[in-house]
Motif scaffolding. Structure first.
Motif, mmCIF file in Angstrom:
data_model
loop_
_atom_site.group_PDB
_atom_site.id
_atom_site.type_symbol
_atom_site.label_atom_id
_atom_site.label_comp_id
_atom_site.label_asym_id
_atom_site.label_seq_id
_atom_site.Cartn_x
_atom_site.Cartn_y
_atom_site.Cartn_z
ATOM 1 N N CYS A 10 0.463 -1.454 21.503
ATOM 2 C CA CYS A 10 -0.033 -0.620 22.605
ATOM 3 C C CYS A 10 1.116 0.034 23.366
ATOM 4 C CB CYS A 10 -0.897 -1.454 23.548
ATOM 5 S SG CYS A 10 -2.443 -2.024 22.805
ATOM 6 N N SER A 11 2.246 -0.662 23.492
ATOM 7 C CA SER A 11 3.421 -0.060 24.122
ATOM 8 C C SER A 11 3.909 1.132 23.301
ATOM 9 C CB SER A 11 4.545 -1.085 24.272
ATOM 10 O OG SER A 11 4.168 -2.138 25.130
ATOM 11 N N GLY A 12 3.930 0.956 21.978
ATOM 12 C CA GLY A 12 4.339 2.045 21.092
ATOM 13 C C GLY A 12 3.433 3.255 21.241
ATOM 14 N N MET A 13 2.137 3.006 21.379
ATOM 15 C CA MET A 13 1.196 4.112 21.608
ATOM 16 C C MET A 13 1.521 4.835 22.904
ATOM 17 S SD MET A 13 -2.478 2.480 20.524
ATOM 18 C CE MET A 13 -2.850 1.994 18.831
ATOM 19 N N CYS A 53 8.230 0.020 18.075
ATOM 20 C CA CYS A 53 7.306 -0.921 18.729
ATOM 21 C C CYS A 53 6.084 -1.195 17.845
ATOM 22 C CB CYS A 53 6.844 -0.362 20.073
ATOM 23 S SG CYS A 53 8.070 -0.406 21.379
ATOM 24 N N ILE A 54 5.505 -0.130 17.301
ATOM 25 C CA ILE A 54 4.313 -0.294 16.455
ATOM 26 C C ILE A 54 4.662 -1.065 15.186
ATOM 27 C CG2 ILE A 54 2.608 0.952 15.071
ATOM 28 C CD1 ILE A 54 2.659 3.147 17.239
ATOM 29 N N ALA A 55 5.818 -0.734 14.593
ATOM 30 C CA ALA A 55 6.243 -1.436 13.374
ATOM 31 C C ALA A 55 6.473 -2.918 13.667
ATOM 32 C CB ALA A 55 7.515 -0.795 12.827
ATOM 33 N N TYR A 56 7.083 -3.212 14.812
ATOM 34 C CA TYR A 56 7.305 -4.604 15.211
ATOM 35 C C TYR A 56 5.973 -5.326 15.404
ATOM 36 C CZ TYR A 56 8.248 -8.515 18.410
ATOM 37 O OH TYR A 56 8.275 -9.747 19.014
ATOM 38 N N GLY A 57 5.022 -4.658 16.051
ATOM 39 C CA GLY A 57 3.714 -5.265 16.272
ATOM 40 C C GLY A 57 2.995 -5.567 14.978
ATOM 41 N N LEU A 58 3.014 -4.617 14.062
ATOM 42 C CA LEU A 58 2.345 -4.831 12.772
ATOM 43 C C LEU A 58 3.089 -5.870 11.941
ATOM 44 C CD1 LEU A 58 1.463 -1.113 11.859
ATOM 45 C CD2 LEU A 58 -0.098 -2.904 12.676
ATOM 46 N N GLY A 59 4.415 -5.860 12.039
ATOM 47 C CA GLY A 59 5.211 -6.806 11.253
ATOM 48 C C GLY A 59 5.069 -8.243 11.716
ATOM 49 N N THR A 60 4.793 -8.439 12.996
ATOM 50 C CA THR A 60 4.655 -9.800 13.530
ATOM 51 C C THR A 60 3.196 -10.239 13.630
ATOM 52 O OG1 THR A 60 4.692 -8.920 15.795
ATOM 53 C CG2 THR A 60 6.796 -9.640 14.849
ATOM 54 N N THR A 108 15.364 13.985 23.474
ATOM 55 C CA THR A 108 14.546 13.074 24.286
ATOM 56 C C THR A 108 13.261 12.716 23.561
ATOM 57 O OG1 THR A 108 15.403 14.148 26.281
ATOM 58 C CG2 THR A 108 13.471 12.735 26.535
ATOM 59 N N TYR A 109 12.599 13.729 23.020
ATOM 60 C CA TYR A 109 11.374 13.478 22.261
ATOM 61 C C TYR A 109 11.652 12.565 21.067
ATOM 62 C CZ TYR A 109 9.039 17.317 24.778
ATOM 63 O OH TYR A 109 8.488 18.132 25.731
ATOM 64 N N PHE A 110 12.763 12.817 20.400
ATOM 65 C CA PHE A 110 13.117 12.018 19.220
ATOM 66 C C PHE A 110 13.320 10.558 19.605
ATOM 67 C CE2 PHE A 110 16.443 10.177 16.499
ATOM 68 C CZ PHE A 110 15.802 10.256 15.264
ATOM 69 N N ILE A 111 14.073 10.313 20.689
ATOM 70 C CA ILE A 111 14.351 8.937 21.128
ATOM 71 C C ILE A 111 13.054 8.220 21.505
ATOM 72 C CG2 ILE A 111 15.460 7.505 22.890
ATOM 73 C CD1 ILE A 111 17.677 9.641 23.025
ATOM 74 N N LEU A 112 12.193 8.899 22.283
ATOM 75 C CA LEU A 112 10.932 8.286 22.706
ATOM 76 C C LEU A 112 10.034 7.989 21.507
ATOM 77 C CD1 LEU A 112 10.149 10.467 25.860
ATOM 78 C CD2 LEU A 112 10.824 8.059 25.839
ATOM 79 N N ALA A 113 9.984 8.940 20.561
ATOM 80 C CA ALA A 113 9.144 8.737 19.375
ATOM 81 C C ALA A 113 9.665 7.583 18.527
ATOM 82 C CB ALA A 113 9.088 10.024 18.550
ATOM 83 N N VAL A 114 10.982 7.492 18.368
ATOM 84 C CA VAL A 114 11.576 6.405 17.576
ATOM 85 C C VAL A 114 11.271 5.054 18.218
ATOM 86 C CG1 VAL A 114 13.759 5.342 16.886
ATOM 87 C CG2 VAL A 114 13.382 7.778 16.496
ATOM 88 N N ILE A 115 11.425 4.975 19.551
ATOM 89 C CA ILE A 115 11.107 3.717 20.237
ATOM 90 C C ILE A 115 9.642 3.355 20.018
ATOM 91 C CG2 ILE A 115 10.929 2.569 22.482
ATOM 92 C CD1 ILE A 115 13.242 4.294 23.458
ATOM 93 N N GLY A 116 8.759 4.358 20.120
ATOM 94 C CA GLY A 116 7.332 4.106 19.912
ATOM 95 C C GLY A 116 7.032 3.603 18.513
ATOM 96 N N ILE A 117 7.640 4.228 17.525
ATOM 97 C CA ILE A 117 7.420 3.830 16.130
ATOM 98 C C ILE A 117 7.958 2.422 15.875
ATOM 99 C CG2 ILE A 117 8.076 4.330 13.742
ATOM 100 C CD1 ILE A 117 8.026 7.330 14.546
ATOM 101 N N LEU A 136 -7.300 -10.522 24.330
ATOM 102 C CA LEU A 136 -7.737 -11.685 25.096
ATOM 103 C C LEU A 136 -6.729 -12.828 25.036
ATOM 104 C CD1 LEU A 136 -11.576 -11.734 24.346
ATOM 105 C CD2 LEU A 136 -10.380 -10.864 26.367
ATOM 106 N N ARG A 137 -5.988 -12.911 23.945
ATOM 107 C CA ARG A 137 -4.937 -13.926 23.851
ATOM 108 C C ARG A 137 -3.577 -13.383 24.274
ATOM 109 N NH1 ARG A 137 -4.367 -14.973 18.550
ATOM 110 N NH2 ARG A 137 -6.161 -13.790 17.767
ATOM 111 N N GLY A 138 -3.523 -12.094 24.597
ATOM 112 C CA GLY A 138 -2.277 -11.478 25.070
ATOM 113 C C GLY A 138 -1.134 -11.628 24.093
ATOM 114 N N THR A 139 -1.370 -11.368 22.807
ATOM 115 C CA THR A 139 -0.338 -11.617 21.804
ATOM 116 C C THR A 139 0.779 -10.565 21.847
ATOM 117 O OG1 THR A 139 -1.501 -10.347 20.097
ATOM 118 C CG2 THR A 139 -2.013 -12.701 20.268
ATOM 119 N N PRO A 140 1.985 -10.956 21.450
ATOM 120 C CA PRO A 140 3.105 -10.010 21.419
ATOM 121 C C PRO A 140 2.847 -8.810 20.510
ATOM 122 C CG PRO A 140 3.910 -12.270 21.282
ATOM 123 C CD PRO A 140 2.417 -12.338 21.123
ATOM 124 N N SER A 141 2.072 -9.006 19.455
ATOM 125 C CA SER A 141 1.764 -7.896 18.543
ATOM 126 C C SER A 141 0.907 -6.852 19.246
ATOM 127 C CB SER A 141 1.043 -8.428 17.298
ATOM 128 O OG SER A 141 1.856 -9.348 16.602
#
Length: 392
Positions: A300-303, A274-281, A263-272, A290-295
């Motif tokens: 923040c979801s990954g966090m 999300c963060i990678a997607y945010g940084l990549g986009t 469970t911890y592994f799955i949650l951590a992978v999803i979090g990572i 303030l602009r509510g960007t997907p990144s």
């Protein structure tokens, strides 16, 4: 499985404590840039930009456990839907009043802006305090709630807003509580009608994230008339944080009994991811609250996923919760904690109390605001012990 997790209460308490702290920054000078909200034109993630998304994530974490507990107690789906709607409308109503406080025209309100705000907060306490757990006699419950509604009507009647009192109360941007109300409404109803299906909730999460991306393009839908009131949901970004929290809870519920490590592994992978997607986009939209960007949404979801995993390991698996007891009331009486500054700040203005400037500047100012946040938590705890606690 225990349907109440210490980790969720602690994460909620930490987030509310930090929200009170960062919300006090407006009283300070020389606050480090990294602690502040990024400006609308900046591609940047300040510490303050993370707090509200985490709170929305926590709302989502709580939804599956809260609804499952109600169903376990024998509540019907119809009664739960009614509870969700009433709770959401309550948050929207309080949020609208709070937003209009920010733009109130002091000279045009017969009792002044500060006293108007105090009465607003008092009315909220009168209406939404859980009087059944208070020392107040039962015969006073209805009169107190009725008085609260009358006070809100009176405050709406005398309200003037804008630079010269040119307009009456209006929704504007709904306020923090209003945004929470919309996110809670959309996600709680979706969870109910999907019967708690993890697959359905993941699909909803993808839909909200897609709407967030769409909102950054010229193809974003224009909402007019009554539909404009639903822009928070259609925008995708705000409710997506809450859906992410539901995904985290449902993953936990599905696998934690058999294999907590997995469970911890799955949650951590999803979090990572999300963060990678945010940084990549980031190159497409930038990171901007303030602009509510997907990144911003993804990072923040990954966090949220990673913090929930870490705190569950510490608080629920290792049973180490003593360290968080000093802020516990912020996690169990959260709305009370959030509302108290709406009494404290106006009182501060009415008595015209001012600290020496040095105590509102730089590191000393930040420490003072941290102490203020803790005092608010202490006051919340005292009220909770006396039986005064807001409950929607």
């Amino acid at each position: 499985m225990n349907m109440r997790l210490s980790s969720i209460d602690i994460l909620r308490a930490l987030t509310m404590f930090l929200m009170i702290w960062v919300n006090d920054f407006w009283t300070l000078k020389d606050v480090p840039k990294w602690l502040q909200h990024a400006k609308v034109s900046e591609d940047y993630l300040g510490f303050s930009d993370v707090i509200f998304p985490l709170f929305l994530f926590i709302v989502g974490l709580s939804i599956p456990f809260a609804i499952k507990n109600r169903l376990k107690k024998g509540d019907s789906q119809k009664s739960i839907v009614g509870h969700v709607i009433v709770r959401s409308l309550s948050l929207l109503l309080i949020g609208v009043y709070m937003v209009n406080y920010e733009t109130a025209y002091n000279d045009g309100i017969i009792i002044g802006k500060s006293f108007w705000t105090i009465l607003m907060a008092v009315a909220v306490f009168l209406i939404w305090t859980d009087w059944k757990k208070s020392p107040i006699p039962q015969k006073l419950y209805v009169p107190l709630k009725s008085l609260g509604f009358l006070v809100l009507v009176f405050l709406a009647f005398i309200y003037q807003g804008g630079e010269s009192g040119q307009y009456w109360m209006r929704t504007q941007w709904w306020g923090i509580l209003g945004l929470i109300g919309w996110a809670y409404l959309a996600n709680a109803l979706a969870f109910l009608f999907a019967r708690g299906s993890l697959i359905a909730v993941i699909v909803l999460w993808v839909v909200f994230n897609s709407l967030s991306v769409l909102g950054q393009t010229e193809m974003a839908p224009e909402l007019n008339g009554v539909l404009r009131y639903f822009s928070t949901i259609v925008g995708g970004t705000v409710p997506a944080f809450t859906t992410a929290g539901m995904v985290a809870s449902l993953v936990f519920i599905k696998w934690s009994n058999n294999n907590i490590g997995l469970t911890y592994f799955i949650l951590a992978v999803i979090g990572i991811i999300c963060i990678a997607y945010g940084l990549g986009t980031r190159q497409f939209w930038g990171i901007s609250k303030l602009r509510g960007t997907p990144s911003w949404l993804a990072i923040c979801s990954g966090m949220g996923f990673l913090l929930f995993t870490l705190l569950h390991f510490i608080a629920d698996k290792k049973k180490r919760t003593t360290w968080a007891k000093f802020i516990a009331p912020a996690g169990t009486a959260t709305l009370t904690c959030y509302l108290l500054p709406y009494i404290i700040y106006p009182l501060h203005e009415l008595v015209n109390f001012r600290l020496p400037e040095i105590l509102n500047t730089g590191a000393l100012g930040l420490l003072g605001s941290l102490v203020f946040a803790y005092l608010v938590v202490l006051l919340t705890g005292w009220l909770e012990k006396t039986g005064i606690k807001l409950k929607l």
